[in-house]
Motif scaffolding. Structure first.
Motif, mmCIF file in Angstrom:
data_model
loop_
_atom_site.group_PDB
_atom_site.id
_atom_site.type_symbol
_atom_site.label_atom_id
_atom_site.label_comp_id
_atom_site.label_asym_id
_atom_site.label_seq_id
_atom_site.Cartn_x
_atom_site.Cartn_y
_atom_site.Cartn_z
ATOM 1 N N SER A 50 3.517 14.420 3.980
ATOM 2 C CA SER A 50 4.471 14.490 5.447
ATOM 3 C C SER A 50 3.798 15.333 6.273
ATOM 4 O O SER A 50 4.718 16.079 6.902
ATOM 5 C CB SER A 50 6.004 14.287 5.366
ATOM 6 O OG SER A 50 6.326 13.368 4.434
ATOM 7 N N ALA A 51 2.574 15.743 6.537
ATOM 8 C CA ALA A 51 2.058 16.766 7.289
ATOM 9 C C ALA A 51 1.977 16.395 8.527
ATOM 10 O O ALA A 51 1.828 15.189 9.163
ATOM 11 C CB ALA A 51 0.647 17.043 6.677
ATOM 12 N N SER A 52 2.226 17.541 9.437
ATOM 13 C CA SER A 52 1.996 17.519 11.001
ATOM 14 C C SER A 52 1.149 18.593 11.308
ATOM 15 O O SER A 52 1.390 19.714 10.858
ATOM 16 C CB SER A 52 3.485 17.428 11.776
ATOM 17 O OG SER A 52 4.107 16.398 11.391
ATOM 18 N N VAL A 53 0.308 18.374 12.366
ATOM 19 C CA VAL A 53 -0.581 19.309 13.001
ATOM 20 C C VAL A 53 -0.378 19.433 14.588
ATOM 21 O O VAL A 53 -0.542 18.326 14.997
ATOM 22 C CB VAL A 53 -1.936 19.477 12.548
ATOM 23 C CG1 VAL A 53 -2.739 20.647 13.161
ATOM 24 C CG2 VAL A 53 -2.327 19.361 11.019
ATOM 25 N N VAL A 54 0.168 20.552 14.979
ATOM 26 C CA VAL A 54 0.200 20.571 16.450
ATOM 27 C C VAL A 54 -0.642 21.347 17.118
ATOM 28 O O VAL A 54 -1.160 22.488 16.465
ATOM 29 C CB VAL A 54 1.760 21.319 16.626
ATOM 30 C CG1 VAL A 54 1.987 21.239 18.307
ATOM 31 C CG2 VAL A 54 2.863 20.701 15.931
ATOM 32 N N VAL A 55 -1.436 20.437 17.986
ATOM 33 C CA VAL A 55 -2.720 20.955 18.677
ATOM 34 C C VAL A 55 -2.441 21.294 20.079
ATOM 35 O O VAL A 55 -2.132 20.312 20.744
ATOM 36 C CB VAL A 55 -3.801 20.193 18.415
ATOM 37 C CG1 VAL A 55 -5.062 20.615 19.154
ATOM 38 C CG2 VAL A 55 -4.064 19.928 16.858
#
Ligand SMILES: [Zn+2]
Length: 444
Positions: A50-55
């Protein structure tokens, strides 16, 4: 607001640039959040669920499981995919695309240099670069065969945002002994050589060539240590390395014989390219000096199908049989290098038109060759991410999905830790925060 001279303010008014642009520039850059079922941490080898990457502003500001979504962020949900860092090809030739119907390297090189010229090749490089980027290759080190200044022009055009392409570490013309890698050219045709190579003979020539390369815009120096019986000497190589390292630049050495590998390793280059023949003593030196091996290997079928379009089944079978001993030897030297503690960085050296595949897709066959040679998949992926980033000298900016790094992110179907072929099916590509493609969200 800064005072603008009258002439410039007229120009600003004429171009329709208003203070609104300034206000926009001062507002916080937009934030994007990428979500997927999994994310590969290439450093630890673990899968984050359940990964998230904030850019924000092209960089990663947060990454992991259950990361909070900032308010107002644009969310891209990639569903049942695995997020990975963008891939890095440490050995490309974006400004050439040889065709099997013209024969092998010799006639193709003459046609490319003499009939195409550097300007047209730079435009070819735009197309090849785009194909690499769409396949998930977000950074390349382009090692020569790009005319005189073509790779630098392409690099700068991409950096200026004129065209989309991978981030390029460029070498300009390769240094080589007489003739470069041209086959026999008639005396009146030998002027072509300087369009593609800088011929060196003696240590002062070698020194001058390195300085010229930096003047021409090189980020890295490429040396063809051996071509047939023409070999750059250890004394010349030492001077090349000394000149490059003095200004913090690196040296990539093409070697295909034991002798050339020993010369390159003894001189202390940063990487040996190909190294098809690599004696154990050179492996020992490479380990001691931290010299990378860039194994530009392919699965046997590639040699049977990609090089030449009109292969009959019989031709194909005989090419496959001819390629197998070479592929077996390459696998053996890769295994010996890894056992000897040599660091591996992925490099395709792809420069032939591969029917039915884009440049990027055929370049990724090299990762399959590594797996078939017995390299564990995590090490294959590291070769194409953190290891390559380290070799290119940009290990603090790319190569992993981590806070502070550039947002070079891809998403693949399936489990890339099991099968290198999954890396040939990239669904999503982001380079420095810009979405290049996204097939994951729209597929049925
Ligand atoms: Zn090459």
């Amino acid at each position: 607001m800064k005072r603008i001279p009258v002439v410039l303010s007229c120009l600003v008014a004429f171009l329709g640039i208003s203070t609104a642009g300034e206000a926009r520039a001062q507002a916080a850059p937009p934030t994007t959040v990428i979500r997927a079922a999994r994310m590969l941490d290439v450093k630890t080898g673990s899968i984050v669920p359940s990964a998230s990457v904030v850019v924000t502003g092209g960089r990663i500001v947060a990454a992991g499981a259950n990361v909070a979504v900032p308010s107002g962020a644009n969310v891209i949900d990639l569903g049942n995919t695995t997020l990975m860092p963008g891939l890095i090809d440490s050995h490309t030739h974006l400004l050439q695309n040889y065709e099997g119907r013209f024969g092998s390297d010799d006639p193709n090189m003459v046609l490319t240099v003499a009939a195409m010229g550097t300007t047209k090749r730079a435009l070819l490089g735009v197309a090849m670069g785009r194909q690499d980027l769409e396949a998930g290759i977000t950074t390349v080190r382009d090692l020569g065969n790009s005319g005189w200044g073509g790779d630098v022009a392409l690099r700068d055009a991409i950096n200026s945002g004129w065209v989309d392409g991978p981030r390029i570490v460029a070498s300009t013309r390769a240094l080589a002994a007489a003739g470069g890698q041209f086959g026999g050219l008639a005396p009146e045709a030998q002027k072509l050589i300087e369009q593609e190579y800088v011929v060196i003979s003696g240590v002062e020539d070698a020194r001058r060539a390195v300085r010229q390369a930096f003047y021409d815009g090189a980020d890295v120096i490429k040396v063809i240590v051996n071509t047939g019986p023409r070999v750059v000497s250890l004394e010349e190589m030492r001077v090349i390395v000394e000149e490059a390292h003095r200004v913090g630049k690196r040296v990539a050495a093409h070697t295909t014989t034991d002798q050339a590998a020993r010369i390159a390793a003894d001189a202390g280059v940063n990487s040996i390219e190909h190294g098809y023949s690599l004696p154990d003593d050179a492996i020992k030196t490479m380990h001691e000096k931290g010299i990378f091996l860039v194994p530009t290997d392919y699965p046997a079928e590639f040699y049977a199908t990609a090089l030449g379009t009109a292969a009959t089944p019989e031709e194909r079978a005989s090419r496959l049989a001819a390629a197998k001993p070479f592929v077996t030897r390459s696998a053996d030297r890769l295994t010996r290098a890894i056992k000897g503690g040599v660091k591996i960085a992925y490099g395709s050296d792809e420069y032939y038109d591969a029917p039915g595949k884009t440049r990027g897709q055929s370049s990724l066959l090299t990762l399959q060759a590594y797996q078939e040679a017995g390299m564990p998949m995590l090490e294959v992926i590291r070769a194409a991410t953190i290891n390559a980033a380290e070799l290119l000298g940009i290990g603090d900016r790319v190569g992993a999905i981590e806070t502070g790094r550039l947002a070079d992110i891809i998403a693949v179907d399936g489990d890339p830790m099991k099968d290198a072929k999954d890396l040939q099916r990239v669904r999503f590509v982001m380079k420095a925060g810009k979405v290049i493609r996204n097939d994951a969200a729209t597929r049925p």
